[in-house]
Scaffold this motif. Sequence first.
Motif, PDB file in Angstrom:
ATOM      1  N   UNK A 161       1.159  -1.611  -0.140  1.00 39.07           N
ATOM      2  CA  UNK A 161      -0.044  -0.012  -0.049  1.00 39.07           C
ATOM      3  C   UNK A 161       0.581   1.262   0.347  1.00 39.07           C
ATOM      4  N   UNK A 162       1.763   1.451   0.472  1.00 40.21           N
ATOM      5  CA  UNK A 162       2.716   2.577   1.116  1.00 40.21           C
ATOM      6  C   UNK A 162       3.073   2.938  -0.260  1.00 40.21           C
ATOM      7  N   UNK A 163       4.255   1.675  -0.213  1.00 38.56           N
ATOM      8  CA  UNK A 163       4.597   2.195  -2.131  1.00 38.56           C
ATOM      9  C   UNK A 163       3.462   2.081  -3.490  1.00 38.56           C
ATOM     10  N   UNK A 164       1.883   1.400  -3.313  1.00 35.67           N
ATOM     11  CA  UNK A 164       1.295   2.382  -4.433  1.00 35.67           C
ATOM     12  C   UNK A 164       1.148   3.588  -4.129  1.00 35.67           C
ATOM     13  N   UNK A 165       0.971   3.530  -3.029  1.00 36.01           N
ATOM     14  CA  UNK A 165       0.336   5.429  -2.432  1.00 36.01           C
ATOM     15  C   UNK A 165       1.601   6.473  -3.157  1.00 36.01           C
ATOM     16  N   UNK A 166       2.676   5.893  -3.010  1.00 39.46           N
ATOM     17  CA  UNK A 166       3.734   6.736  -3.218  1.00 39.46           C
ATOM     18  C   UNK A 166       4.638   6.449  -4.560  1.00 39.46           C
ATOM     19  N   UNK A 167       3.559   6.376  -5.725  1.00 32.39           N
ATOM     20  CA  UNK A 167       3.192   6.123  -6.886  1.00 32.39           C
ATOM     21  C   UNK A 167       2.518   6.476  -7.921  1.00 32.39           C
ATOM     22  N   UNK A 168       3.500   6.744  -9.329  1.00 30.26           N
ATOM     23  CA  UNK A 168       1.647   7.006 -10.026  1.00 30.26           C
ATOM     24  C   UNK A 168       0.529   6.458 -10.181  1.00 30.26           C
ATOM     25  N   UNK A 169      -1.283   6.298  -9.881  1.00 28.48           N
ATOM     26  CA  UNK A 169      -1.778   6.081  -9.845  1.00 28.48           C
ATOM     27  C   UNK A 169      -1.684   5.284 -11.228  1.00 28.48           C
ATOM     28  N   UNK A 170      -1.865   5.494 -11.891  1.00 31.44           N
ATOM     29  CA  UNK A 170      -1.597   5.471 -13.535  1.00 31.44           C
ATOM     30  C   UNK A 170      -3.655   5.338 -14.100  1.00 31.44           C
ATOM     31  N   UNK A 171      -3.924   6.792 -13.293  1.00 33.61           N
ATOM     32  CA  UNK A 171      -5.024   7.544 -14.279  1.00 33.61           C
ATOM     33  C   UNK A 171      -5.086   8.243 -13.446  1.00 33.61           C
ATOM     34  N   UNK A 172      -5.918   9.260 -14.115  1.00 32.53           N
ATOM     35  CA  UNK A 172      -6.357  10.552 -13.931  1.00 32.53           C
ATOM     36  C   UNK A 172      -7.340  11.196 -13.421  1.00 32.53           C
ATOM     37  N   UNK A 173      -7.459  11.690 -12.138  1.00 34.05           N
ATOM     38  CA  UNK A 173      -8.480  12.302 -11.353  1.00 34.05           C
ATOM     39  C   UNK A 173     -10.143  13.034 -13.135  1.00 34.05           C
ATOM     40  N   UNK A 174      -9.091  13.438 -13.166  1.00 33.53           N
ATOM     41  CA  UNK A 174     -10.082  14.623 -13.763  1.00 33.53           C
ATOM     42  C   UNK A 174     -10.523  13.374 -14.959  1.00 33.53           C
ATOM     43  N   UNK A 175     -10.141  12.403 -15.383  1.00 33.34           N
ATOM     44  CA  UNK A 175     -10.889  11.018 -15.908  1.00 33.34           C
ATOM     45  C   UNK A 175     -12.037  10.473 -15.850  1.00 33.34           C
ATOM     46  N   UNK A 176     -12.030  10.586 -14.007  1.00 33.81           N
ATOM     47  CA  UNK A 176     -13.323  10.187 -13.871  1.00 33.81           C
ATOM     48  C   UNK A 176     -14.528  10.159 -14.096  1.00 33.81           C
ATOM     49  N   UNK A 177     -15.488   9.807 -14.557  1.00 30.63           N
ATOM     50  CA  UNK A 177     -17.187   9.996 -15.617  1.00 30.63           C
ATOM     51  C   UNK A 177     -17.692   9.903 -14.118  1.00 30.63           C
ATOM     52  N   UNK A 178     -18.001   9.164 -13.428  1.00 30.37           N
ATOM     53  CA  UNK A 178     -18.839   8.759 -12.195  1.00 30.37           C
ATOM     54  C   UNK A 178     -19.033   9.603 -11.071  1.00 30.37           C
ATOM     55  N   UNK A 179     -20.377   9.464 -10.597  1.00 27.79           N
ATOM     56  CA  UNK A 179     -21.041  10.448  -9.566  1.00 27.79           C
ATOM     57  C   UNK A 179     -19.629   9.821  -8.884  1.00 27.79           C
ATOM     58  N   UNK A 180     -19.093  10.985  -7.273  1.00 28.34           N
ATOM     59  CA  UNK A 180     -18.302  10.483  -6.448  1.00 28.34           C
ATOM     60  C   UNK A 180     -18.371  12.007  -5.579  1.00 28.34           C
ATOM     61  N   UNK A 181     -18.709  11.423  -4.487  1.00 20.63           N
ATOM     62  CA  UNK A 181     -18.127  11.601  -3.061  1.00 20.63           C
ATOM     63  C   UNK A 181     -17.104  11.662  -2.318  1.00 20.63           C
ATOM     64  N   UNK A 182     -16.492  13.109  -1.668  1.00 22.30           N
ATOM     65  CA  UNK A 182     -15.826  13.189  -1.505  1.00 22.30           C
ATOM     66  C   UNK A 182     -16.286  13.914  -0.324  1.00 22.30           C
ATOM     67  N   UNK A 183     -15.402  13.650   1.338  1.00 18.92           N
ATOM     68  CA  UNK A 183     -15.642  13.099   2.306  1.00 18.92           C
ATOM     69  C   UNK A 183     -13.805  13.606   3.074  1.00 18.92           C
ATOM     70  N   UNK A 184     -14.062  14.709   4.334  1.00 22.11           N
ATOM     71  CA  UNK A 184     -12.704  14.776   4.828  1.00 22.11           C
ATOM     72  C   UNK A 184     -12.843  15.286   6.436  1.00 22.11           C
TER      73      UNK A 184
END
Length: 287
Positions: free
Chosen positions: A216-239
């Motif tokens: 997980x640490x290695x994956x989260x520290x590396x490029x995700x291999x997708x762009x957030x801009x390319x997400x086309x479905x409804x998304x809820x972000x909570x923080x």
Amino acid sequence: MHKVIRTPDGRKLAVETRGHPLGRPVFLLHGTPGSRHGPAPRSTVLYRMGVRLITFDRPGYGDSDRRPGRRVVDAADDVAAIADALGIDRFAVVGRSGGAPHALGCAARLPDRAARTVALVPLAPRDADGLDWFEGMTEDNVRAYTIAAGGPEAVTAALEVRAEAIRADPRATVAAMHGMVPDPDRGVLTDAAIRALLVRNFAEGLRTSADGWVDDVLALSSPWQFRPEDIGVPVLLWHGAQDVFAPALHTRWLAERIPGACLEVPPDAAHFGALEVFTRALRWARW
């Protein structure tokens, strides 16, 4: 209900389903570290909501086989494999903390299947343009993600020591969190039921090794291999605005880039506040 599912490449994934067997299917991707036994609403609550909740040990955690070199987007392959094995066509995906970027990977990679996606207290990509990635982050997390630059051997050496301590006494680990977190999280952690869920979650996730945590640490520290801009479905972000594990700046960065994303950043919540909004998040996800 517990199942063991094989992926097309032969790996084993440990899967749990609860709630309404004919309800809307929702995948819940656990945090870092974690397991399929991570915090979630009780089965009776899920049943009344009409939700069929599907959790699984992500690769390297609990009873799931490791997937060396995995990237964040690869979670979509595992979710699709589980959905296929369970005969599910469309579903929603909810991810918390380290599982949240993986949930966004499902939204990007599976637009025809992931009807809705919720990301609770997510991290942004490590290479996020214009974001001071470590600003406001607790020292332990800064250290873990800084070590990632040294490669798998360095991360393994550091996290296996921590995993051994958690395996020896997961209750002490959860109890120690009380002194490390801001006031809103202390309030959440006073709930004995939540503490018990976290103890079980960590104990199961790290029961045999730190492999999942390392990857997980290695994956989260590396490029995700997708762009957030390319997400086309409804998304809820909570923080929670007071989060020190994954600072809210990360979610604000994502919200600026995911088309049409709904953003909630309550000022009086922090990281573990995500546990208190699970039920509401599932209602939103249940398209």
